[in-house]
Motif scaffolding. Structure first.
Motif, short mmCIF file in Angstrom:
data_model
loop_
_atom_site.label_atom_id
_atom_site.label_comp_id
_atom_site.label_asym_id
_atom_site.label_seq_id
_atom_site.Cartn_x
_atom_site.Cartn_y
_atom_site.Cartn_z
N MET A 22 -0.96 -71.53 67.48
CA MET A 22 -0.40 -70.74 68.79
C MET A 22 -1.10 -69.48 68.99
SD MET A 22 3.40 -70.60 67.10
CE MET A 22 4.02 -69.50 68.22
N PHE A 23 -2.41 -69.34 68.21
CA PHE A 23 -2.96 -68.16 68.53
C PHE A 23 -4.64 -68.47 68.77
CE2 PHE A 23 0.50 -67.14 65.51
CZ PHE A 23 1.40 -66.42 66.49
N LEU A 24 -5.35 -67.13 68.99
CA LEU A 24 -6.81 -67.08 68.93
C LEU A 24 -7.06 -65.60 68.97
CD1 LEU A 24 -7.99 -66.37 71.83
CD2 LEU A 24 -7.84 -68.65 72.20
N TRP A 25 -8.20 -65.49 68.59
CA TRP A 25 -8.47 -64.17 67.86
C TRP A 25 -9.74 -63.65 68.59
CZ3 TRP A 25 -6.19 -60.67 65.36
CH2 TRP A 25 -6.89 -59.24 64.59
N VAL A 29 1.15 -70.02 73.69
CA VAL A 29 1.89 -71.38 74.22
C VAL A 29 3.20 -70.91 74.94
CG1 VAL A 29 1.38 -72.23 71.85
CG2 VAL A 29 3.29 -70.75 72.15
N THR A 30 3.46 -69.77 75.35
CA THR A 30 4.56 -69.35 76.04
C THR A 30 4.28 -69.18 77.55
OG1 THR A 30 4.87 -67.14 75.08
CG2 THR A 30 6.19 -68.69 74.14
N VAL A 31 2.99 -69.17 77.85
CA VAL A 31 2.67 -68.76 79.02
C VAL A 31 2.08 -69.96 79.96
CG1 VAL A 31 1.18 -66.99 80.30
CG2 VAL A 31 1.79 -66.56 77.83
N GLY A 86 3.51 -62.08 72.23
CA GLY A 86 4.60 -62.56 71.17
C GLY A 86 4.07 -63.83 70.32
N GLY A 87 4.63 -63.95 69.08
CA GLY A 87 4.45 -65.08 68.11
C GLY A 87 5.40 -66.29 68.55
N LEU A 88 5.84 -66.24 69.49
CA LEU A 88 7.04 -67.34 69.69
C LEU A 88 6.69 -68.68 70.39
CD1 LEU A 88 9.07 -64.76 72.27
CD2 LEU A 88 9.30 -64.90 69.78
N PRO A 89 7.21 -69.62 69.38
CA PRO A 89 7.08 -70.84 70.06
C PRO A 89 7.46 -71.14 71.25
CG PRO A 89 8.83 -70.96 68.41
CD PRO A 89 8.38 -69.34 68.37
N SER A 90 6.99 -72.15 72.04
CA SER A 90 7.36 -72.45 73.47
C SER A 90 8.91 -72.97 73.34
CB SER A 90 6.48 -73.46 74.01
OG SER A 90 7.05 -73.91 75.34
N ALA A 91 9.58 -72.43 74.21
CA ALA A 91 11.09 -72.96 74.21
C ALA A 91 11.15 -74.48 74.94
CB ALA A 91 11.85 -72.17 75.17
N ASP A 92 9.75 -74.89 75.59
CA ASP A 92 9.82 -76.14 76.16
C ASP A 92 9.86 -77.10 75.08
OD1 ASP A 92 9.92 -74.96 78.84
OD2 ASP A 92 7.74 -75.09 78.85
N GLY A 93 9.63 -76.70 73.86
CA GLY A 93 9.48 -77.71 72.77
C GLY A 93 10.79 -77.81 72.05
#
Length: 401
Positions: free
Chosen positions: A329-332, A377-379, A39-46
């Motif tokens: 949020m990503f790496l490739w 970021v969400t894991v 997922g490309g989701l931002p962290s809900a902790d933020g």
């Protein structure tokens, strides 16, 4: 009419639509046992839940009638002015008249497609690039021209006279690009805007992640560089990554002539972006809240990124390469050329680990099959380490097959 013939006809445009590869994968990741890097989701902790609750309470208590009424297409004027002032730094001056508030950056992409693209129009895109942009622009049947990238972002020399001729615009994400996580360096930014100025093609600068830098040196915006170089730059920004994506709030910054035409397009699309949301966001950010909030989010993302990079070093084979983001949020990941990330995904999902294969991020008909995107970021730290260990095992098994 046979039993198999529906009593309606879709447009040719609608018939060509396909679903998002990421959204399809996310259906699988709803299972609690799956470790998802997809997922490309931002962290809900933020998410600043308490601050936004107070902002909505303030607006509804003090300005409820205005907040719940129709509003101007251009957007809530104080918020437009805030965006203009926020961008007016490093010698750049932005007017509120150059700002249009939209319902998320995805709407901005759709509107720009309507504004610039006719069937067969040439559009330059990074290779790979943001899947959501390809989905949006493809509605208008462009001819994509791929601009090669490396671990420093797109290669400006690829924007040759032949490729640029007749192009409607070039689309780029210069900061912590989705999907690669790479950043366009200062020299390449300057060369890009100079080439586009000379060719007379606009630059669409999509920057949803720019405020999420946690390493390295901040780079000048293409908007600032473009104005000095005489290039037309259309800048997209979003509150999704700095506050919360559920707000569905973004903005476009462009010359007034472009903004005026986009206003007409938006009037035909949704009249205006929700005023109550705009007023609440302005209430939340007007006193400098983001300067206090964003360091917390950056620190969170930096830790998550560090966990993943450490796990990759420990568990992935030496023949596999990956980018090292300075933010976002990503790496490739690039696998050996003979490997197929889609095949790898099937085996990984069987062991409850998910990621996004890289092929859908390319505009070309025959994209590379040996790349994949990981979101961190969400894991949790434990799940990052466990998931990367499993993925490393699957890769080694594929190498030995």
């Amino acid at each position: 009419m046979t039993a198999h013939t529906p009593p309606f006809v879709f447009s040719k445009r609608a018939q060509k639509l396909t679903g998002s590869a990421i959204r399809e994968i996310l259906k699988i990741t709803t299972r609690s046992e799956v470790i998802s890097f997809a997922g490309g989701l931002p962290s809900a902790d933020g998410f600043p839940i308490e601050e936004l609750r107070k902002a909505y309470d303030n607006i509804l208590s003090e300005h409820g009638r205005q907040a719940l009424q129709y509003g101007p297409t251009e957007g809530y004027q104080p918020l437009r002015e805030w965006v203009a002032n926020d961008l007016s730094r490093d010698g750049l001056t932005v007017s509120a008249d150059e700002v249009l508030i939209v319902s998320g950056s995805q709407q901005a992409l759709d509107m720009l497609g309507k504004l610039f693209i006719d069937p067969g129009s040439k559009v330059l895109v990074e290779s790979p690039t943001y899947l959501g942009a390809l989905q949006s622009f493809s509605m208008f049947e462009p001819e994509y021209v791929a601009i090669a990238t490396d671990d420093q972002g797109l290669l400006p020399a690829e924007v040759s006279e032949a490729k640029a001729q007749g192009a409607r615009f070039i689309y780029t994400l210069p900061n912590f690009q989705n999907p690669m996580g790479v950043t366009l360096n200062a020299e390449r930014r300057q060369e890009l805007v100079e080439r586009c100025a000379a060719a007379g093609i606009p630059v669409v600068e999509d920057d949803p992640y720019g405020e999420l830098r946690y390493a390295g040196k901040p780079q000048p915006s293409l908007l600032a560089l473009g104005r000095k170089a005489g290039a037309t730059v259309v800048r997209l920004g979003s509150f999704s990554k700095v506050l919360a994506p559920g707000l569905r709030l973004g903005y476009i910054v462009a010359p007034v002539e472009i903004i005026n035409k986009l206003v007409q397009i938006k009037q035909a699309t949704d009249l205006h972006t929700a005023i109550v949301t705009q007023m609440a966001v302005y209430n939340a950010v007007q006193d400098g809240f983001l300067s206090r909030h964003l360091p917390v989010v950056r620190a969170l993302y930096q830790r998550q990124c560090a966990f993943m990079l450490e796990a990759l070093e420990q568990h992935f084979p030496a023949s596999v390469q990956w980018t090292k983001p300075e933010g976002g949020m990503f790496l490739w990941v690039t696998l050996p050329e003979h490997m197929d990330a889609s095949r790898l995904l099937e085996k990984a999902i069987a062991r409850n680990v998910a990621f996004v294969p890289g092929a859908p991020f390319y505009a070309s008909e025959n994209p590379p099959r040996n790349t994949l995107r990981l979101s961190f970021v969400t894991v949790s730290e434990d799940k990052i380490r466990k998931g990367i260990e499993i993925l490393g095992q699957v890769i080694r098994e594929e190498l030995q097959a």
